[in-house]
Design a protein around this motif. Structure first.
Motif, PDB file in Angstrom:
ATOM      1  N   THR A  41      60.799  24.397  16.504  1.00  0.00           N
ATOM      2  CA  THR A  41      59.293  24.386  16.543  1.00  0.00           C
ATOM      3  C   THR A  41      58.782  25.169  18.427  1.00  0.00           C
ATOM      4  O   THR A  41      59.803  24.441  19.315  1.00  0.00           O
ATOM      5  CB  THR A  41      58.736  23.432  15.921  1.00  0.00           C
ATOM      6  OG1 THR A  41      57.209  24.409  15.475  1.00  0.00           O
ATOM      7  CG2 THR A  41      58.777  22.509  16.325  1.00  0.00           C
ATOM      8  N   ASP A  42      58.029  25.726  18.552  1.00  0.00           N
ATOM      9  CA  ASP A  42      56.947  25.908  20.229  1.00  0.00           C
ATOM     10  C   ASP A  42      56.031  25.917  19.692  1.00  0.00           C
ATOM     11  O   ASP A  42      55.097  25.323  18.425  1.00  0.00           O
ATOM     12  CB  ASP A  42      57.840  26.930  21.147  1.00  0.00           C
ATOM     13  CG  ASP A  42      57.858  28.452  19.532  1.00  0.00           C
ATOM     14  OD1 ASP A  42      56.653  28.395  19.021  1.00  0.00           O
ATOM     15  OD2 ASP A  42      58.706  28.536  19.097  1.00  0.00           O
ATOM     16  N   ALA A  43      55.392  26.327  21.199  1.00  0.00           N
ATOM     17  CA  ALA A  43      54.039  25.502  21.050  1.00  0.00           C
ATOM     18  C   ALA A  43      53.550  26.876  20.340  1.00  0.00           C
ATOM     19  O   ALA A  43      52.179  26.859  19.738  1.00  0.00           O
ATOM     20  CB  ALA A  43      53.557  24.954  22.625  1.00  0.00           C
ATOM     21  N   GLU A  44      53.767  27.996  20.413  1.00  0.00           N
ATOM     22  CA  GLU A  44      53.373  29.024  18.936  1.00  0.00           C
ATOM     23  C   GLU A  44      53.160  28.991  18.297  1.00  0.00           C
ATOM     24  O   GLU A  44      52.985  30.701  17.525  1.00  0.00           O
ATOM     25  CB  GLU A  44      53.815  30.626  20.219  1.00  0.00           C
ATOM     26  CG  GLU A  44      53.342  31.312  21.228  1.00  0.00           C
ATOM     27  CD  GLU A  44      53.711  30.101  22.194  1.00  0.00           C
ATOM     28  OE1 GLU A  44      54.954  29.889  22.317  1.00  0.00           O
ATOM     29  OE2 GLU A  44      53.226  29.692  23.379  1.00  0.00           O
ATOM     30  N   HIS A  45      54.417  28.408  17.819  1.00  0.00           N
ATOM     31  CA  HIS A  45      54.580  28.085  16.436  1.00  0.00           C
ATOM     32  C   HIS A  45      55.361  29.607  15.549  1.00  0.00           C
ATOM     33  O   HIS A  45      54.731  30.170  14.145  1.00  0.00           O
ATOM     34  CB  HIS A  45      53.295  27.587  15.165  1.00  0.00           C
ATOM     35  CG  HIS A  45      52.302  26.673  16.259  1.00  0.00           C
ATOM     36  ND1 HIS A  45      53.059  25.181  16.126  1.00  0.00           N
ATOM     37  CD2 HIS A  45      50.932  27.103  16.137  1.00  0.00           C
ATOM     38  CE1 HIS A  45      51.913  25.078  17.102  1.00  0.00           C
ATOM     39  NE2 HIS A  45      50.461  26.383  16.768  1.00  0.00           N
ATOM     40  N   ARG A  46      55.995  30.027  16.392  1.00  0.00           N
ATOM     41  CA  ARG A  46      57.134  31.199  16.097  1.00  0.00           C
ATOM     42  C   ARG A  46      57.533  30.945  15.116  1.00  0.00           C
ATOM     43  O   ARG A  46      58.003  32.158  14.288  1.00  0.00           O
ATOM     44  CB  ARG A  46      57.610  31.533  17.171  1.00  0.00           C
ATOM     45  CG  ARG A  46      57.203  32.386  17.977  1.00  0.00           C
ATOM     46  CD  ARG A  46      58.000  32.557  19.577  1.00  0.00           C
ATOM     47  NE  ARG A  46      57.915  31.230  20.453  1.00  0.00           N
ATOM     48  CZ  ARG A  46      58.971  31.650  21.203  1.00  0.00           C
ATOM     49  NH1 ARG A  46      59.339  32.294  22.275  1.00  0.00           N
ATOM     50  NH2 ARG A  46      58.920  30.750  22.278  1.00  0.00           N
ATOM     51  N   ASN A  47      58.330  29.810  13.968  1.00  0.00           N
ATOM     52  CA  ASN A  47      58.733  30.149  12.847  1.00  0.00           C
ATOM     53  C   ASN A  47      58.071  29.478  11.858  1.00  0.00           C
ATOM     54  O   ASN A  47      59.235  28.273  11.366  1.00  0.00           O
ATOM     55  CB  ASN A  47      60.282  28.931  13.282  1.00  0.00           C
ATOM     56  CG  ASN A  47      61.349  29.909  14.332  1.00  0.00           C
ATOM     57  OD1 ASN A  47      61.510  31.244  14.462  1.00  0.00           O
ATOM     58  ND2 ASN A  47      61.753  29.254  15.308  1.00  0.00           N
ATOM     59  N   GLN A  48      57.260  29.640  11.611  1.00  0.00           N
ATOM     60  CA  GLN A  48      56.039  28.829  11.000  1.00  0.00           C
ATOM     61  C   GLN A  48      54.881  30.522  10.938  1.00  0.00           C
ATOM     62  O   GLN A  48      54.340  30.873  11.519  1.00  0.00           O
ATOM     63  CB  GLN A  48      55.493  27.748  11.545  1.00  0.00           C
ATOM     64  CG  GLN A  48      56.447  26.567  11.919  1.00  0.00           C
ATOM     65  CD  GLN A  48      55.442  25.262  12.989  1.00  0.00           C
ATOM     66  OE1 GLN A  48      54.690  25.081  12.079  1.00  0.00           O
ATOM     67  NE2 GLN A  48      55.844  24.662  13.276  1.00  0.00           N
ATOM     68  N   LEU A  49      54.647  29.501   9.135  1.00  0.00           N
ATOM     69  CA  LEU A  49      53.326  30.560   8.698  1.00  0.00           C
ATOM     70  C   LEU A  49      52.204  29.418   8.580  1.00  0.00           C
ATOM     71  O   LEU A  49      53.288  28.988   6.813  1.00  0.00           O
ATOM     72  CB  LEU A  49      53.959  31.386   8.394  1.00  0.00           C
ATOM     73  CG  LEU A  49      52.256  32.185   7.709  1.00  0.00           C
ATOM     74  CD1 LEU A  49      51.318  32.907   8.316  1.00  0.00           C
ATOM     75  CD2 LEU A  49      53.256  33.686   6.774  1.00  0.00           C
TER      76      LEU A  49
END
Length: 432
Positions: A41-49
């Motif tokens: 995970t990262d601050a931009e939530h790139r692997n999340q929706l």
């Protein structure tokens, strides 16, 4: 049907029917994984929706624990005078001048049932499809997929590496339909309040055959071995039921109705568990079939109404197939997957709002499949997304998607500042 009212929302359900197990469903949660790597995970939530469906628990949706849910509905139907014949195995059917005649056995004894009209709710490749020798119709542009699933006990919580320090998601991510997406497939995890978790995988033939889905639980273990972060939550879990392998998930019957019979959408076809499209498709079909029967079958308009029912049933199934097929084609490109999924959430939230406001005519087809503008846009976008495309083409595709959903965006899905965490807010609905 007042006995249905408590089942419409989590809060009422827990107050009035707490003895029936169910799960809290605040929204749709997606995580993207790469084989052999822990979830990152990262601050931009790139692997999340995360897409919220309710602003709080009281009015939230639910997962249905089918043993309890179905038994409750059967009991209520019997109280209304419905004759329920369980443990019946039908083996043949004959269409007659004035109806249908079905034959089989019940608890070892022969049984014969005569009916003026038969509605088949026995699922994909169900009784009438087999007994009448109905043809199958391929779902265009949809990959061949398989399923493997069970119910589990002692499933753990998501580990800390799924959370982003210092940020608060729009709802607790596991109080949702949780989707773990990987190239070629996805895993669902649905938790009930009785300690049971429904979990399974749907994947393309390439993935399913490599992992040998037909071996059952060993295939599940092999898959978890490639997804180390998911393996943690299933480390102490045990299957409460034997694993079920579905060697072919997608299905469409080439014929949906006859003179004295009709397939419910659940028997007419199935695409995939992704996005839970089977529920709205079938509920819309139940409502439409009720209208057909309400107007009677002893008149000249009955067959044309049946033909209309068959046409919209096929159209809605094929529309769902087009979108889910595009999502499968982009499971290795999560940014594209997220953009495409907004088409579903925009159409669904708009349709639900229209129905709640007593304006169902504004959304008279699943995924707005009969809308004169959106339907064509959806089809064209999905066709583009199923083909390889460059980064420049993706940016254009993303702009096209957001332009298509903007007129129907009652949930502010086009608000870039929220991407990819979308809360459900009453203020959005009121503003729109």
């Amino acid at each position: 049907m007042p006995f249905m009212r408590p089942l419409c929302k989590w809060g009422l359900w827990q107050k009035q029917l707490p003895q029936l197990a169910c799960g809290l469903k605040r929204g749709f949660t997606f995580y993207h994984h790469e084989f052999g790597k822990p979830f990152a995970t990262d601050a931009e939530h790139r692997n999340q929706l995360l897409v919220g469906a309710s602003p709080n628990e009281e009015i939230a949706d639910t997962h249905w624990y089918r043993p309890d849910f179905d038994h409750y509905l059967v009991t209520q139907a019997q109280k209304l005078g419905v004759t329920y014949l369980d443990e019946t195995m039908l083996v043949k059917v004959r269409e007659e001048t004035n109806g249908m005649r079905l034959a089989g056995t019940r608890r070892g004894e022969p049984v014969e049932i005569a009916a003026e009209f038969v509605i088949d709710a026995t699922g994909p490749r169900g009784f009438l499809h087999r007994a009448l020798g109905l043809p199958e119709k391929p779902l265009a542009a949809f990959p061949s997929t398989q399923g493997l699933f069970s119910h589990f006990q002692n499933v753990g919580a998501l580990p800390e590496n799924f959370s982003t320090p210092g940020s608060t998601p729009p709802y607790p991510p596991e109080q949702a339909a949780v989707h773990h997406v990987f190239p070629g497939g996805w895993i669902w995890v649905l938790k009930f309040n009785n300690g049971i978790t429904s979990a399974g995988v749907a994947a393309t033939d390439a993935v399913a055959n490599e992992l040998q889905f037909n071996s059952g639980e060993p295939a599940w273990r092999r898959l978890l071995g490639r997804l180390p972060s998911l393996a943690k939550i299933f480390k102490s879990a045990s299957a409460a039921l034997p694993f079920i392998h579905s060697p072919r998930l997608a299905f469409q019957s080439g014929v949906v109705t006859g003179s004295h019979w009709a397939l419910l959408p659940s028997a007419a076809g199935f695409v995939d568990p992704l996005l839970s499209t089977g529920f709205p498709l079938t509920l819309l079909g139940v409502q439409r079939m009720g209208e057909v029967l309400k107007l009677g079958w002893n008149n000249s308009n009955f067959q044309p109404r049946l033909n209309d029912y068959a046409a919209i049933t096929a159209l809605e199934l094929e529309t769902a197939s087009g979108l889910i097929g595009a999502l499968y084609a982009n499971m290795d490109s999560f940014e594209s997957f997220k953009e495409l999924s907004l088409l579903y959430f925009a159409a669904a939230s708009y349709s639900e709002t229209a129905r709640r406001l007593g304006k169902p005519e504004l959304a008279n087809g699943f995924l707005l499949c009969r809308h004169p503008v959106f339907a064509n846009q959806l089809r064209q976008i999905c066709e583009m997304a199923r083909e390889p495309y460059s980064p420049d083409a993706f940016r254009k595709l993303s702009q096209t998607i957001r332009a298509a959903i903007e007129p129907f965006d009652v949930a502010r899905l086009t608000d870039i500042s929220r991407h990819p965490w979308y809360p459900a807010m009453a203020s959005d609905l009121l503003r729109n």
